[in-house]
Design a protein around this motif. Sequence first.
Motif, PDB file in Angstrom:
ATOM      1  N   ILE A  41      37.147  27.751  42.442  1.00  0.00           N
ATOM      2  CA  ILE A  41      37.281  28.815  41.435  1.00  0.00           C
ATOM      3  C   ILE A  41      36.507  28.446  40.177  1.00  0.00           C
ATOM      4  O   ILE A  41      35.760  29.263  39.620  1.00  0.00           O
ATOM      5  N   ASN A  42      36.669  27.221  39.716  1.00  0.00           N
ATOM      6  CA  ASN A  42      35.999  26.780  38.490  1.00  0.00           C
ATOM      7  C   ASN A  42      34.482  26.849  38.616  1.00  0.00           C
ATOM      8  O   ASN A  42      33.788  27.252  37.683  1.00  0.00           O
ATOM      9  N   ALA A  43      33.968  26.444  39.784  1.00  0.00           N
ATOM     10  CA  ALA A  43      32.514  26.462  39.998  1.00  0.00           C
ATOM     11  C   ALA A  43      31.985  27.889  40.029  1.00  0.00           C
ATOM     12  O   ALA A  43      30.969  28.205  39.394  1.00  0.00           O
ATOM     13  N   TYR A  44      32.648  28.773  40.760  1.00  0.00           N
ATOM     14  CA  TYR A  44      32.199  30.161  40.832  1.00  0.00           C
ATOM     15  C   TYR A  44      32.326  30.846  39.467  1.00  0.00           C
ATOM     16  O   TYR A  44      31.444  31.609  39.047  1.00  0.00           O
ATOM     17  N   ARG A  45      33.428  30.576  38.788  1.00  0.00           N
ATOM     18  CA  ARG A  45      33.679  31.217  37.490  1.00  0.00           C
ATOM     19  C   ARG A  45      32.577  30.875  36.483  1.00  0.00           C
ATOM     20  O   ARG A  45      32.162  31.732  35.700  1.00  0.00           O
ATOM     21  N   GLU A  46      32.104  29.618  36.520  1.00  0.00           N
ATOM     22  CA  GLU A  46      31.050  29.198  35.597  1.00  0.00           C
ATOM     23  C   GLU A  46      29.819  30.088  35.717  1.00  0.00           C
ATOM     24  O   GLU A  46      29.213  30.485  34.714  1.00  0.00           O
ATOM     25  N   VAL A  47      29.446  30.413  36.940  1.00  0.00           N
ATOM     26  CA  VAL A  47      28.269  31.255  37.175  1.00  0.00           C
ATOM     27  C   VAL A  47      28.575  32.716  36.850  1.00  0.00           C
ATOM     28  O   VAL A  47      27.796  33.394  36.175  1.00  0.00           O
ATOM     29  N   ILE A  48      29.696  33.198  37.333  1.00  0.00           N
ATOM     30  CA  ILE A  48      30.055  34.619  37.152  1.00  0.00           C
ATOM     31  C   ILE A  48      30.126  34.989  35.675  1.00  0.00           C
ATOM     32  O   ILE A  48      29.611  36.030  35.250  1.00  0.00           O
ATOM     33  N   ARG A  49      30.738  34.131  34.883  1.00  0.00           N
ATOM     34  CA  ARG A  49      30.856  34.401  33.442  1.00  0.00           C
ATOM     35  C   ARG A  49      29.487  34.450  32.769  1.00  0.00           C
ATOM     36  O   ARG A  49      29.241  35.292  31.907  1.00  0.00           O
ATOM     37  N   ARG A  50      28.607  33.504  33.162  1.00  0.00           N
ATOM     38  CA  ARG A  50      27.282  33.460  32.541  1.00  0.00           C
ATOM     39  C   ARG A  50      26.465  34.701  32.876  1.00  0.00           C
ATOM     40  O   ARG A  50      25.583  35.087  32.106  1.00  0.00           O
ATOM     41  N   MET A  51      26.730  35.319  34.008  1.00  0.00           N
ATOM     42  CA  MET A  51      25.969  36.500  34.403  1.00  0.00           C
ATOM     43  C   MET A  51      26.396  37.753  33.647  1.00  0.00           C
ATOM     44  O   MET A  51      25.783  38.799  33.793  1.00  0.00           O
ATOM     45  N   GLU A  52      27.442  37.647  32.843  1.00  0.00           N
ATOM     46  CA  GLU A  52      27.848  38.805  32.038  1.00  0.00           C
ATOM     47  C   GLU A  52      26.800  39.134  30.989  1.00  0.00           C
ATOM     48  O   GLU A  52      26.531  40.285  30.703  1.00  0.00           O
TER      49      GLU A  52
END
Length: 550
Positions: free
Chosen positions: A313-324
């Motif tokens: 979750i932490n790894a995916y969240r790091e990318v997903i948030r940056r793509m905002e």
Amino acid sequence: MLTAQGIGVFADIVIGQLVFYERQIFKVHKEQVEDITREMMRFREAKEQAVRQVHILHQTALREVSQENAAIFQAHHMLLEDMDFNGYVLDVIQNQHVNAEYAVNQAANTFCELFSSIEDPYLKQRAADIRDISQRLLTILTYGETKHFQPSQPSILVADELVPSEVMQIPRDKVLAIVMQFGAETSHSAIIIKDRNIPTILRVGMDVKKEYQGHLAAVDSYSGHLYIDPDEDTLNRLKEKKRREEEKRKGLSYLIGKESRTIDGRELDIFANITEPLDIEQVLRSDAAGIGLMRSEFLYLKRDDLPSEEEQINAYREVIRRMEGPEGPARITIIRTLDFGARKMIDLSRRHPDANPALGFRSIRICLAMPEMFCTQLRAIYRAACYGPVGIQFPMVDSVETLEEILGYVKQVKAQLKEEKKEFNPDVKIGLIIETPASVILSRELAKKVDFFHVDTNDLIQYALAVDRQNPRVNDYYNTRHPAVLRMIEMVTQNAHQEGIKVTVSGDMAGDPKLTEWFLRTGVDHISVSAANILPLKQKIREMDLSEET
């Protein structure tokens, strides 16, 4: 000033001090031994240690180079386990009553001579691989461990010739460029050099001697020139050349924020492929429309256990948030479920490696055979999707039945999360990677059950044309414009659109600017490429007018 001419690999211009590569030095002596059992055991223990080192090297390579090129170190593993090589070493020890070092050296010389004498370039390359593994074995037998050379400061590294493992172990922050006296641009070492983006000149000859240690030098890998003790005019000329090349690269920055649309109004969105969260910076600089392929294998590297749900979750969240992004709508992140071959999963799945991993126990087959691992990844993706738009795509699906089995696990995971009152986003887009002829033929039926298709052209070409693109003997058969492959993509696109879903294309074909117009005319909706290719392809698309006669 001394000028040497060679073959450039990965074009750039670099100025720095020369430092000569130093290996652990040893001489192999023939020694008569009485206890041959002990010598045979020494060899076996050294081999096991070498296998462990190569395994770690392979995992490191998966982080820094492509999965296909990292497979070079899988080949080293296979050579270390090769029955002929091992049998030769043990026979020499047993029959001649000699030390293990001498036996390994004899085996290396014999096999290198054998492979070097063969005209076939693929088999000839095996000689370099034999030298690599033999050097590792001899170092372990002599010193008990291997030490990696590190320059004390960022320098231009000079060597006679580097084997693949030496190239992989070079600290990138300490090496500005590489100069080799020998080497071939089609070698495994050159392949890894390109993937690691190290400016390099091969085959400069013997004039570059160790007496130049510490001297100022300039590498121009555009032209393949090395200048030692360059004069002021040469330095100024090279600095100006470097400035102009950098301006060319920066010149596309005006395209950031602009649409990927032809003059006559046809759109082809360009997504980015990433291997791990660290790649996100380049993706953001390239103004990608989204992440079309986030490989999840990085989570399983350099470890002997499985990553937890929270880690994922932490790894995916790091990318997903940056793509905002700072403004505008968030861009989608599409995550591919685990796509490892069997070799990485040997310990985790407790199975033996396949003779042909590309056709064996790999990818979604591993996931379905290990449902607990698979469901943990699905749970992590659905929970991480709370932080932005997410898609999930499944590789190597070759039948409707397999897809239905996958969707069954998806349904099960969503029900579990709901029952546990875990926060998750149920609206994750579901996609399918088209990479086998079977999935092409069944694409109409498969399209009815998913939200999008992703065509992996690299695997599709290999499976459709029966070509291993890592095998130089069949390079001429690996054809990114083969009519059969083009027709397959057309068929997939038509079937997808008839069912109301979109198609993304990735792989070598997606990054080929000569195929961009064909993708537009075929109706492909998106292409997904490395971040470095996005702006050049966007420029090409914006310059096209498909209404003109062709």
